[in-house]
Design a protein around this motif. Structure first.
Motif, short mmCIF file in Angstrom:
data_model
loop_
_atom_site.label_atom_id
_atom_site.label_comp_id
_atom_site.label_asym_id
_atom_site.label_seq_id
_atom_site.Cartn_x
_atom_site.Cartn_y
_atom_site.Cartn_z
N ARG A 51 0.83 -1.21 0.00
CA ARG A 51 0.00 0.00 0.00
C ARG A 51 0.86 1.26 0.00
O ARG A 51 0.61 2.20 -0.75
CB ARG A 51 -0.92 0.01 1.21
CG ARG A 51 -1.79 1.25 1.29
CD ARG A 51 -2.46 1.34 2.64
NE ARG A 51 -3.33 2.49 2.71
CZ ARG A 51 -2.92 3.70 3.08
NH1 ARG A 51 -1.66 3.92 3.37
NH2 ARG A 51 -3.77 4.70 3.13
N GLN A 52 1.88 1.27 0.85
CA GLN A 52 2.73 2.45 0.95
C GLN A 52 3.50 2.69 -0.36
O GLN A 52 3.71 3.83 -0.75
CB GLN A 52 3.70 2.32 2.12
CG GLN A 52 3.02 2.35 3.48
CD GLN A 52 2.21 3.60 3.72
OE1 GLN A 52 1.00 3.64 3.49
NE2 GLN A 52 2.87 4.64 4.17
N ASN A 53 3.89 1.63 -1.02
CA ASN A 53 4.66 1.74 -2.26
C ASN A 53 3.79 2.02 -3.48
O ASN A 53 4.32 2.31 -4.55
CB ASN A 53 5.50 0.49 -2.49
CG ASN A 53 6.61 0.36 -1.48
OD1 ASN A 53 7.14 1.35 -0.97
ND2 ASN A 53 6.99 -0.87 -1.17
N SER A 54 2.48 1.93 -3.31
CA SER A 54 1.58 2.18 -4.45
C SER A 54 0.79 3.47 -4.26
O SER A 54 -0.26 3.64 -4.89
CB SER A 54 0.63 1.00 -4.63
OG SER A 54 -0.26 0.92 -3.54
N GLY A 55 1.25 4.33 -3.39
CA GLY A 55 0.57 5.61 -3.19
C GLY A 55 -0.75 5.50 -2.46
O GLY A 55 -1.64 6.32 -2.66
N GLY A 56 -0.88 4.51 -1.61
CA GLY A 56 -2.10 4.38 -0.81
C GLY A 56 -3.13 3.41 -1.35
O GLY A 56 -4.21 3.29 -0.81
N PHE A 57 -2.78 2.69 -2.41
CA PHE A 57 -3.72 1.74 -3.03
C PHE A 57 -3.47 0.33 -2.49
O PHE A 57 -2.32 -0.11 -2.41
CB PHE A 57 -3.56 1.75 -4.55
CG PHE A 57 -4.41 0.73 -5.24
CD1 PHE A 57 -5.78 0.94 -5.38
CD2 PHE A 57 -3.86 -0.42 -5.75
CE1 PHE A 57 -6.58 -0.01 -6.00
CE2 PHE A 57 -4.64 -1.37 -6.38
CZ PHE A 57 -6.01 -1.16 -6.50
N LEU A 58 -4.54 -0.35 -2.15
CA LEU A 58 -4.47 -1.75 -1.71
C LEU A 58 -5.42 -2.54 -2.59
O LEU A 58 -6.64 -2.31 -2.56
CB LEU A 58 -4.86 -1.85 -0.23
CG LEU A 58 -4.53 -3.14 0.49
CD1 LEU A 58 -3.03 -3.38 0.50
CD2 LEU A 58 -5.04 -3.08 1.91
#
Length: 104
Positions: A51-58
């Motif tokens: 999530r942190q590495n995708s800009g907040g996307f899970l």
């Protein structure tokens, strides 16, 4: 109610703390209520990291994993004492809940 920025700041801080903390001594291979603690930690950390590495996307798959593993952690928290590194697990739980709640 917290703003998005406050939640993101809290997630970032808890994630930094958790990533820098050593896994509790003596718990490699340990289980509580049939739950492998190393895998529990790794699964939740993997979801948060993604999530942190995708800009907040899970994504949906990781969301299912996070929800299931957070529920397991909630179930075993009362079983974890000082010798189990309880603060480590409490921080991981707070982090998991923040990430899960931010995605709702």
């Amino acid at each position: 109610m917290s703003s998005t920025n406050e939640v993101e700041d809290a997630v970032a801080q808890l994630w930094q703390e958790h990533a820098g903390a050593p896994f509790p001594a003596g718990l490699a291979g340990a289980e509580r209520a049939g739950i492998d603690l190393v895998l529990l930690d790794a699964d939740i950390a993997g979801c948060v990291s993604s999530r942190q590495n995708s800009g907040g996307f899970l994504d949906a798959g990781r969301r299912r994993i996070l929800d299931a593993r957070t529920a397991e952690l909630e179930r075993i928290l009362p079983l974890l004492g000082a010798a189990d590194g309880a603060p480590y697990w409490q921080r991981l739980y707070r982090l998991a809940r923040l990430v899960a709640d931010a995605g709702e």
